[in-house]
Design a protein around this motif. Sequence first.
Motif, PDB file in Angstrom:
ATOM      1  N   GLU A  21      15.453 -50.061 -14.081  1.00  0.00           N
ATOM      2  CA  GLU A  21      14.625 -49.654 -15.212  1.00  0.00           C
ATOM      3  C   GLU A  21      13.438 -48.826 -14.724  1.00  0.00           C
ATOM      4  N   PRO A  22      12.994 -47.845 -15.496  1.00  0.00           N
ATOM      5  CA  PRO A  22      11.845 -47.033 -15.088  1.00  0.00           C
ATOM      6  C   PRO A  22      10.592 -47.868 -14.881  1.00  0.00           C
ATOM      7  N   ALA A  23       9.777 -47.444 -13.924  1.00  0.00           N
ATOM      8  CA  ALA A  23       8.534 -48.162 -13.631  1.00  0.00           C
ATOM      9  C   ALA A  23       7.525 -48.024 -14.757  1.00  0.00           C
ATOM     10  N   PHE A  24       7.546 -46.875 -15.452  1.00  0.00           N
ATOM     11  CA  PHE A  24       6.666 -46.668 -16.601  1.00  0.00           C
ATOM     12  C   PHE A  24       7.218 -45.550 -17.453  1.00  0.00           C
ATOM     13  N   GLU A  25       6.650 -45.406 -18.637  1.00  0.00           N
ATOM     14  CA  GLU A  25       7.032 -44.340 -19.553  1.00  0.00           C
ATOM     15  C   GLU A  25       5.813 -43.490 -19.867  1.00  0.00           C
ATOM     16  N   CYS A  26       6.025 -42.196 -20.051  1.00  0.00           N
ATOM     17  CA  CYS A  26       4.937 -41.292 -20.404  1.00  0.00           C
ATOM     18  C   CYS A  26       5.523 -40.048 -21.050  1.00  0.00           C
ATOM     19  N   ASP A  27       4.649 -39.207 -21.575  1.00  0.00           N
ATOM     20  CA  ASP A  27       5.077 -37.922 -22.129  1.00  0.00           C
ATOM     21  C   ASP A  27       4.787 -36.764 -21.192  1.00  0.00           C
ATOM     22  N   THR A  28       3.898 -36.994 -20.230  1.00  0.00           N
ATOM     23  CA  THR A  28       3.580 -35.968 -19.236  1.00  0.00           C
ATOM     24  C   THR A  28       3.418 -36.620 -17.874  1.00  0.00           C
ATOM     25  N   LEU A  29       4.104 -36.066 -16.901  1.00  0.00           N
ATOM     26  CA  LEU A  29       4.072 -36.582 -15.542  1.00  0.00           C
ATOM     27  C   LEU A  29       3.740 -35.453 -14.572  1.00  0.00           C
ATOM     28  N   TYR A  30       2.851 -35.734 -13.645  1.00  0.00           N
ATOM     29  CA  TYR A  30       2.605 -34.823 -12.524  1.00  0.00           C
ATOM     30  C   TYR A  30       3.143 -35.467 -11.247  1.00  0.00           C
ATOM     31  N   VAL A  31       3.839 -34.663 -10.452  1.00  0.00           N
ATOM     32  CA  VAL A  31       4.326 -35.112  -9.152  1.00  0.00           C
ATOM     33  C   VAL A  31       3.645 -34.254  -8.091  1.00  0.00           C
ATOM     34  N   VAL A  32       2.947 -34.915  -7.178  1.00  0.00           N
ATOM     35  CA  VAL A  32       2.095 -34.226  -6.203  1.00  0.00           C
ATOM     36  C   VAL A  32       2.579 -34.566  -4.800  1.00  0.00           C
ATOM     37  N   LEU A 141      -0.382 -48.286   4.175  1.00  0.00           N
ATOM     38  CA  LEU A 141       0.541 -47.161   4.060  1.00  0.00           C
ATOM     39  C   LEU A 141       1.992 -47.633   4.079  1.00  0.00           C
ATOM     40  N   ALA A 142       2.295 -48.593   4.941  1.00  0.00           N
ATOM     41  CA  ALA A 142       3.667 -49.077   5.087  1.00  0.00           C
ATOM     42  C   ALA A 142       4.160 -49.793   3.837  1.00  0.00           C
ATOM     43  N   ALA A 143       3.253 -50.359   3.051  1.00  0.00           N
ATOM     44  CA  ALA A 143       3.637 -51.147   1.876  1.00  0.00           C
ATOM     45  C   ALA A 143       4.087 -50.293   0.696  1.00  0.00           C
ATOM     46  N   ARG A 144       3.894 -48.981   0.776  1.00  0.00           N
ATOM     47  CA  ARG A 144       4.252 -48.130  -0.361  1.00  0.00           C
ATOM     48  C   ARG A 144       5.763 -47.947  -0.455  1.00  0.00           C
ATOM     49  N   PRO A 145       6.287 -47.874  -1.672  1.00  0.00           N
ATOM     50  CA  PRO A 145       7.718 -47.620  -1.827  1.00  0.00           C
ATOM     51  C   PRO A 145       8.059 -46.180  -1.464  1.00  0.00           C
ATOM     52  N   ALA A 146       9.338 -45.936  -1.211  1.00  0.00           N
ATOM     53  CA  ALA A 146       9.789 -44.591  -0.845  1.00  0.00           C
ATOM     54  C   ALA A 146      10.237 -43.785  -2.051  1.00  0.00           C
ATOM     55  N   THR A 147      10.509 -44.441  -3.166  1.00  0.00           N
ATOM     56  CA  THR A 147      11.025 -43.757  -4.348  1.00  0.00           C
ATOM     57  C   THR A 147      10.394 -44.325  -5.609  1.00  0.00           C
ATOM     58  N   ALA A 148      10.552 -43.583  -6.690  1.00  0.00           N
ATOM     59  CA  ALA A 148      10.130 -44.070  -8.006  1.00  0.00           C
ATOM     60  C   ALA A 148      11.096 -43.541  -9.054  1.00  0.00           C
ATOM     61  N   LEU A 149      11.335 -44.355 -10.052  1.00  0.00           N
ATOM     62  CA  LEU A 149      12.093 -43.958 -11.230  1.00  0.00           C
ATOM     63  C   LEU A 149      11.186 -44.155 -12.431  1.00  0.00           C
ATOM     64  N   VAL A 150      10.947 -43.093 -13.194  1.00  0.00           N
ATOM     65  CA  VAL A 150      10.064 -43.171 -14.354  1.00  0.00           C
ATOM     66  C   VAL A 150      10.768 -42.538 -15.547  1.00  0.00           C
ATOM     67  N   SER A 151      10.206 -42.777 -16.723  1.00  0.00           N
ATOM     68  CA  SER A 151      10.738 -42.197 -17.956  1.00  0.00           C
ATOM     69  C   SER A 151       9.719 -41.225 -18.528  1.00  0.00           C
ATOM     70  N   VAL A 152      10.142 -39.992 -18.754  1.00  0.00           N
ATOM     71  CA  VAL A 152       9.290 -38.975 -19.369  1.00  0.00           C
ATOM     72  C   VAL A 152       9.984 -38.522 -20.657  1.00  0.00           C
ATOM     73  N   GLY A 153       9.337 -38.742 -21.773  1.00  0.00           N
ATOM     74  CA  GLY A 153       9.939 -38.377 -23.052  1.00  0.00           C
ATOM     75  C   GLY A 153      11.299 -39.024 -23.275  1.00  0.00           C
ATOM     76  N   GLY A 154      11.490 -40.214 -22.726  1.00  0.00           N
ATOM     77  CA  GLY A 154      12.750 -40.918 -22.873  1.00  0.00           C
ATOM     78  C   GLY A 154      13.829 -40.509 -21.882  1.00  0.00           C
ATOM     79  N   GLN A 155      13.531 -39.579 -20.973  1.00  0.00           N
ATOM     80  CA  GLN A 155      14.495 -39.124 -19.976  1.00  0.00           C
ATOM     81  C   GLN A 155      14.154 -39.705 -18.604  1.00  0.00           C
ATOM     82  N   ARG A 156      15.172 -40.052 -17.861  1.00  0.00           N
ATOM     83  CA  ARG A 156      14.988 -40.668 -16.545  1.00  0.00           C
ATOM     84  C   ARG A 156      14.688 -39.592 -15.497  1.00  0.00           C
ATOM     85  N   VAL A 157      13.593 -39.789 -14.779  1.00  0.00           N
ATOM     86  CA  VAL A 157      13.140 -38.866 -13.748  1.00  0.00           C
ATOM     87  C   VAL A 157      13.083 -39.615 -12.420  1.00  0.00           C
ATOM     88  N   ALA A 158      13.818 -39.117 -11.427  1.00  0.00           N
ATOM     89  CA  ALA A 158      13.836 -39.705 -10.094  1.00  0.00           C
ATOM     90  C   ALA A 158      12.872 -38.942  -9.195  1.00  0.00           C
TER      91      ALA A 158
END
Length: 321
Positions: A21-32, A141-158
């Motif tokens: 399941e996505p970690a969170f939902e939003c309508d706008t996502l920035y990936v940096v 630093l080591a505790a951070r995950p390597a990936t994220a799955l989120v929902s933007v406008g109801g669509q799954r973003v990896a």
Amino acid sequence: MKPGRSCPLDYQIPATAFSGEPAFECDTLYVVGGLYGNEQALVALHHRLLREPLARVVVNGDAHWFDAEPALFSRIEQQLAQYTLLRGNVETELGRPDSGEHGCGCAYPDEVPEQTVDWSNAVHQRLTATVGLIPGMPEQLAARPATALVSVGGQRVAISHGDEQSLAGWQCDRQALRSAERQQQLGRWCEQQQISVLATSHTCAPAALATEHWAVINNGAAGMPNFNNGQYGLITRISVQPSLAALYRAQVAGLYIEAIPLNYDHQAFLAEFDRQWPAGSPAALAYRERITQGTTEQPLDALLGGFTLASTLCALEAHFV
């Protein structure tokens, strides 16, 4: 294998990483991706987000690189804490108890010159010493995950740092994405995982490919110039509404997938860079020319299908947007 070219076994991304399941939902996502310790780029990001206070941010690795002083490294960490943070190869190797065996962890392909690998490993060595002076930082630093799955406008973003298979994978660079076989592989993967967008970084060169059903966007570097038309970084924006600041974009599954110029204070960043990395230092030898002059490429070089320049003005004068 030489440090810097090796790809550790724990860099492999499990097949199930994007099936939950996505970690969170939003309508706008920035990936940096690829902030590279440029504090001025981080300030520019904060200013941009003031215009979109409901936007979410995922920093997908290599947030550090040029910030070789403990105070600056810690200050950047404090500013990043409000965002969702992933590990890139930089954070992963800095977080290892035996940091050094894999060098920078970039997993450089064979066509990258040996000198570039050596410079990167030297920068990593200095950054390792920096992190060692900050209590608890390697573990953080080591505790951070390597990936994220989120929902933007109801669509799954990896989201990953490298590609969908490896934390430092190069299969989302331009050469790989031009391959028909690779495109078919991505199409099958997106269909199986029900992914509409895969957002990556790592290769330090932007790439963007979209089809009718899915898109891949690699922002290159948020903290360094990517093109020949200005001294600005690049970040990814995925939203249900387009941005007037987009350099190029595609529309897939009701989402606008865009590259946004990040117009940081170049003079302030250069002064900080030169203070930490004087002439002859590995970072100066490897990166200063790019920081001051940009690259030889233009935005069109990043577009591999499905993406178009948002406007001629933006393409030519992105650093003024």
